[in-house]
Design an enzyme around this catalytic site. Structure first.
Site, mmCIF file in Angstrom:
data_model
loop_
_atom_site.group_PDB
_atom_site.id
_atom_site.type_symbol
_atom_site.label_atom_id
_atom_site.label_comp_id
_atom_site.label_asym_id
_atom_site.label_seq_id
_atom_site.Cartn_x
_atom_site.Cartn_y
_atom_site.Cartn_z
ATOM 1 N N GLY D 144 -97.306 -123.181 4.739
ATOM 2 C CA GLY D 144 -97.495 -124.166 3.686
ATOM 3 C C GLY D 144 -98.963 -124.549 3.586
ATOM 4 O O GLY D 144 -99.743 -124.366 4.528
ATOM 5 N N CYS D 145 -99.360 -125.094 2.446
ATOM 6 C CA CYS D 145 -100.783 -125.380 2.235
ATOM 7 C C CYS D 145 -101.263 -126.529 3.119
ATOM 8 O O CYS D 145 -102.346 -126.473 3.690
ATOM 9 C CB CYS D 145 -101.084 -125.641 0.769
ATOM 10 S SG CYS D 145 -100.069 -126.891 -0.013
ATOM 11 N N TYR D 146 -100.453 -127.577 3.245
ATOM 12 C CA TYR D 146 -100.840 -128.655 4.160
ATOM 13 C C TYR D 146 -100.851 -128.146 5.599
ATOM 14 O O TYR D 146 -101.762 -128.439 6.377
ATOM 15 C CB TYR D 146 -99.860 -129.832 4.060
ATOM 16 C CG TYR D 146 -100.102 -130.768 2.913
ATOM 17 C CD1 TYR D 146 -101.327 -131.412 2.748
ATOM 18 C CD2 TYR D 146 -99.094 -131.044 1.998
ATOM 19 C CE1 TYR D 146 -101.537 -132.293 1.701
ATOM 20 C CE2 TYR D 146 -99.291 -131.931 0.947
ATOM 21 C CZ TYR D 146 -100.522 -132.556 0.802
ATOM 22 O OH TYR D 146 -100.720 -133.429 -0.238
ATOM 23 N N ALA D 147 -99.819 -127.383 5.961
ATOM 24 C CA ALA D 147 -99.727 -126.896 7.338
ATOM 25 C C ALA D 147 -100.913 -126.010 7.682
ATOM 26 O O ALA D 147 -101.463 -126.089 8.788
ATOM 27 C CB ALA D 147 -98.413 -126.143 7.541
ATOM 28 N N THR D 149 -103.939 -126.126 6.475
ATOM 29 C CA THR D 149 -105.141 -126.944 6.627
ATOM 30 C C THR D 149 -105.149 -127.676 7.959
ATOM 31 O O THR D 149 -106.147 -127.669 8.704
ATOM 32 C CB THR D 149 -105.212 -127.985 5.479
ATOM 33 O OG1 THR D 149 -104.792 -127.407 4.256
ATOM 34 C CG2 THR D 149 -106.609 -128.543 5.341
#
Lengths: 352, 352, 352, 352
Positions: D144-147, D149
């Site tokens: 995932g994009c948050y993960a 980062t």
């Protein structure tokens, strides 16, 4: 004849917002606005949103302020103390700068440098007993915009023993007007649009003020510049009292079960701001966002307990130029003159 | 007891701005706000900028409006005529929709379709004699936001014989709130931020209203969606009267030399708006820009003669939800009730 | 070993985009980048989007450029001519500044002041015969970003006799990077976000270039600063040939009926750009918008005949730093070295 | 003939970025793009930034994907598992959705609901040993994009014993493209411009993935929607190892004095990413900001120790559609086909 008001340093963003509020205030009569490099220009040449306001900036010297009943100082940090010292004792003053906020002279010297001018009454009316202190004062230090946001979110929880003061973590993002109006390359529209940019990470000069006002004893504060002209959104997290730091998600319920009612951060905030016209705890399920506060004098709050970590999370939103600066200054001045706190101010934001 | 006011269709953007203005109006008492799918919800659940305003949306039916002294209709085009027909004659109505703006039924049918409900008094007080007509009316059709902007820029120049009506070219950009609050994929933030996007090029439904209100007989109007929530900037160009269309730059000076004073567009605009509290011709050298009008009821104007082409160029800026919609509606209602035109309205914008 | 490339004045926005394109170019080897106040700094300290590019700015002096095969000049207007004069004849040069664009020395002096350095090959490959002229040149003057946009929209229509050259009206909005990277208060993010602001209305220094490149003989050009970092949207309107200026909507059909097929602006544009890899006439019904061109080297076009006025309306969108500056410079350089025009360039935009 | 590639669900934002990258990839040949409601439309009608890409969306059914060498799944959560199960074992698959990220089936059920499809190789090549695992896999779950980062910022610090895993606090703001392309009223441009808005506070479905990937055992994660199309900025704070939770600022120096060198978060991050072409630890004093990563495949990192609290603060920035989604997917696919990790990808951002 109304109360005669002067604004010193009115060419910046907070100054412009102050002029706007004063131009619509029913009791305060704006008679003088000063500036440095803009002296001699019409107000609306510098603040085109005030087109039609027929007044001209004069130089910032004590003489032009001394006859006012009320003076707002919207000067760069370090300049207001010197100017204030030259004004008659009878003139009421609200300082929007940092010079008189800190009670701890060492902290002043460490973060700002130079001699400390001494603390004035801290201008956040929503703190317990503070309305009365402000009303009895002739000198009031407006809070910083970050400090106002974070303090409204956190101070009641620490005071009530619901949040631990020792390990507070705050990330707060601000619109660019918080960085001022001086021409700097990193603040160009080309740079800030589409960009989130942290700054002064790990050592921000507002930390002592925030700790002083909130009661936090350990604070990690990371400010972020956000691509919008106005608004602050602060995400404030603290460990719940009675919750050991090594707790894991599994035992959060247990550790707080003893006094669940007291520990409810929403209940504490609701009590703290029951009579505050400008601080709004939102209904459950609605979270503050900055656009709803633009142009008004409101602070919106919401709180919850994080499911995984058990941390208390409080989010606060306000307009950094409104409740974070000029609006709050007018609110303080209203109290200093025995006017209703809300005179000339609005709770409503301009949205979308 | 003040004047009892209802707003029908108050869940959209113009409706929300109207609620904000009414919540601060000293003579109008907001008693009813209606909505369709949002009926039953609190106003501040739909308009979080009004947090603290304690009122709930009711269904949009004639019964809840009939007892009001004043009704604002902020409904989708085509719905206001049917509702208005069911309200008592004594209720004063300001319609923010298009249903009653056009005097030409054919133009209505061609651009909107369906039967034409007939024209009401056109709600732009700054047109010659219009203040008086509005004051004498119980039914007023608020102007469209583009039409208001362009008409304020152009109508005096055509009326004074300074601009030719035949070959007017307008490019006007609007913030996204002008496109409404319905969820549409092309209006998502991800799409509009960083983007300029023309729409309805070559055939926009507001052309007949703009021609009717300005006196233009030939109009090329290109609207553009701009990456900001509010604001309209219209660039209006017209051939100077007496300047043959085949003129080239070289002979502009000659062709207008005969009556240079009369032909000065700034002088014409200055005369036209000498007594208009909300229309500001800026000093020479300053050009209107939208941010200076945000949240206020002002229109800013500037004009010049193009060095190369000899065309007159007038630029107008206003807040499409303010002077372009809700502010103008309140201004009209003030006049209809014999109040000062400026009651409850502000000239000042919220900037930055 | 590839072609050795130097960029003079690479610390600005066009320079940064040029460095990005060169860093990914398969035939050009970036060996030198110069700057003035940033000399001595790493490229990625000045252009953080190039983090990892291991190179340092050197001072802008002829010596560091003389050994390159290809030099791009991205200097302030007025500086490139002096520098170019000191470089060996064998070095191929693309000048992104205005110094060598105009063929009319009087126009140069009138709009820019000072002596005129003389014209170089005009660097817009999509003009008829221009690819070949560029390929044969060692000195090429990149077009201005507004001129590129407007010329691609208009030049074929005037050349084909479809549009009249005499009364062209253009309104074009640009993202803020077009205003450069120097710190100026009116370009601060706080000022430009949420704002549309016209500038140099009635007398812009790019008018002579636009007229020279498009063939327009009368031009009203109004530029507008838009709240986005990149992108130009130009709305170009012209009278159709054979349509007298005093025509009204009613007789448009008649006046153009004689040669409707020839007069179709879409057909003309389709023919003009049939072989142009970077200029895209969109399918009917789709209009250009700037976000679709961000970061690429494309120009998107669409055209129609205005229903009311009969004017031709052409809308063009491109990235002012891409096809409007750095991308076009690389495209020109590709041609000058006999490479495929598209080498190292992309048609695709970065969206949303 | 190159590697035949299909993208399922290519009409959304991540899908569009994937198409852009594949259109420029030297080894992957885009042969099929599927969509649901957009099937039958040209790709560039849905993604105008790809104007000129001559291909049409087909329906998302297994048959059109089965012959590809490589399939990217960019489908809504919950749909990719069912589709993947119908594809031949020999087809290599990168899933951009969440279906196969979690190893803990209970966590899946709790946060997403429904049966768990089982974990695939976790697609973050920068984790220790993960490049090799990805290269040996035919099924890879993109992070995932948050993960992505947060993991790049935090995982090495926990793994090295420098950061405590127990009380991690993260506030991360994302551009609006992270919220998808479905038309939702709260994502309208009018709502999001000028606004910072937290969401899913206290209980976000990405928490299990972030804990799994970082090694954190207690995590407070607050996501915020920011007014920009792309970019994630994560502020990650953790207690330094050896620093008891009840420590106060005064004893931070002492508690970490024993192994100051090991505890330096910058040194740990520098070692962790010494060979990672897309993860850049910035020089001291420069902090990541999102605009510098737009359109590229880079993650920028910086770390410090907070002066007041002693907490470690790591800030990470990346493009949520680039390194956070499509770029990472291509990076994973490169590894799965034995290509250099960087093939067809760029470290450079598009700025300003």
């Amino acid at each position: 004849m109304g109360i005669q008001v002067a604004v010193a340093g009115a060419s910046g963003y907070a100054g412009g917002e102050l002029l706007r509020l004063l131009a619509g205030h029913p009791e305060f009569d704006l008679v003088t606005a000063t500036a440095h490099s803009k002296a001699g220009q019409r107000l609306d040449a510098v603040h085109p949103q005030l087109t039609g306001l027929d007044m001209t900036f004069v130089e910032t010297v004590p003489d032009v302020l001394a006859d006012a009943d009320l003076v707002f100082l919207a000067l760069p940090h370090g300049e207001s103390a010197a100017l204030a010292a030259q004004l008659p004792a009878g003139v009421r003053i609200v300082d929007l700068g940092a010079d008189h906020r800190l009670t701890d002279s060492d902290a002043w010297t460490r973060y700002y440098g130079g001699p400390h001018a001494g603390a004035w009454t801290y201008g956040l009316p929503e703190l317990p007993g503070q309305r009365e202190r402000i009303a009895a004062s002739t000198r009031v230090a407006n809070t910083g915009c970050y400090a106002a946001t974070i303090t409204l979110a956190l101070a009641p929880l620490i005071a009530a023993g619901v949040a631990q003061p020792a390990d507070v973590v705050v990330v707060a993002a601000s619109g660019t007007s918080g960085a001022g109006r001086a021409a700097k390359a990193h603040l160009l529209g080309s740079e800030v649009m589409g960009d989130l940019s942290p700054y002064k990470v790990g050592a921000h000069q507002h930390v002592p003020e925030i700790k002083q006002a909130t009661g936090a004893t350990g604070l990690s504060f990371t400010p972020v510049l956000a691509p919008m002209p106005r608004g602050i959104l602060a995400t404030v997290t603290a460990l719940p009292a009675g919750n050991a730091a090594d707790s894991t998600a599994g035992n959060v319920a247990d550790s707080t079960a003893g006094n669940a009612a007291d520990a409810d951060p929403r209940a504490v905030l609701a009590r703290a701001y029951a009579d505050a016209p400008f601080v709004h705890l939102l209904p459950e399920g609605r979270w503050p966002h900055t656009a709803a506060t633009l142009g008004g004098n409101s602070c919106h709050l919401q709180a919850t307990v994080d499911v995984d970590s058990g941390r208390l999370i409080v989010v606060a939103a306000l307009d950094n130029l409104g409740k974070g600066a000029a609006g709050q200054a007018v609110q303080n001045a209203n109290l200093m003159f025995g006017l209703p706190e809300t005179t000339g101010l609005s709770s409503w934001g301009v949205a979308p």
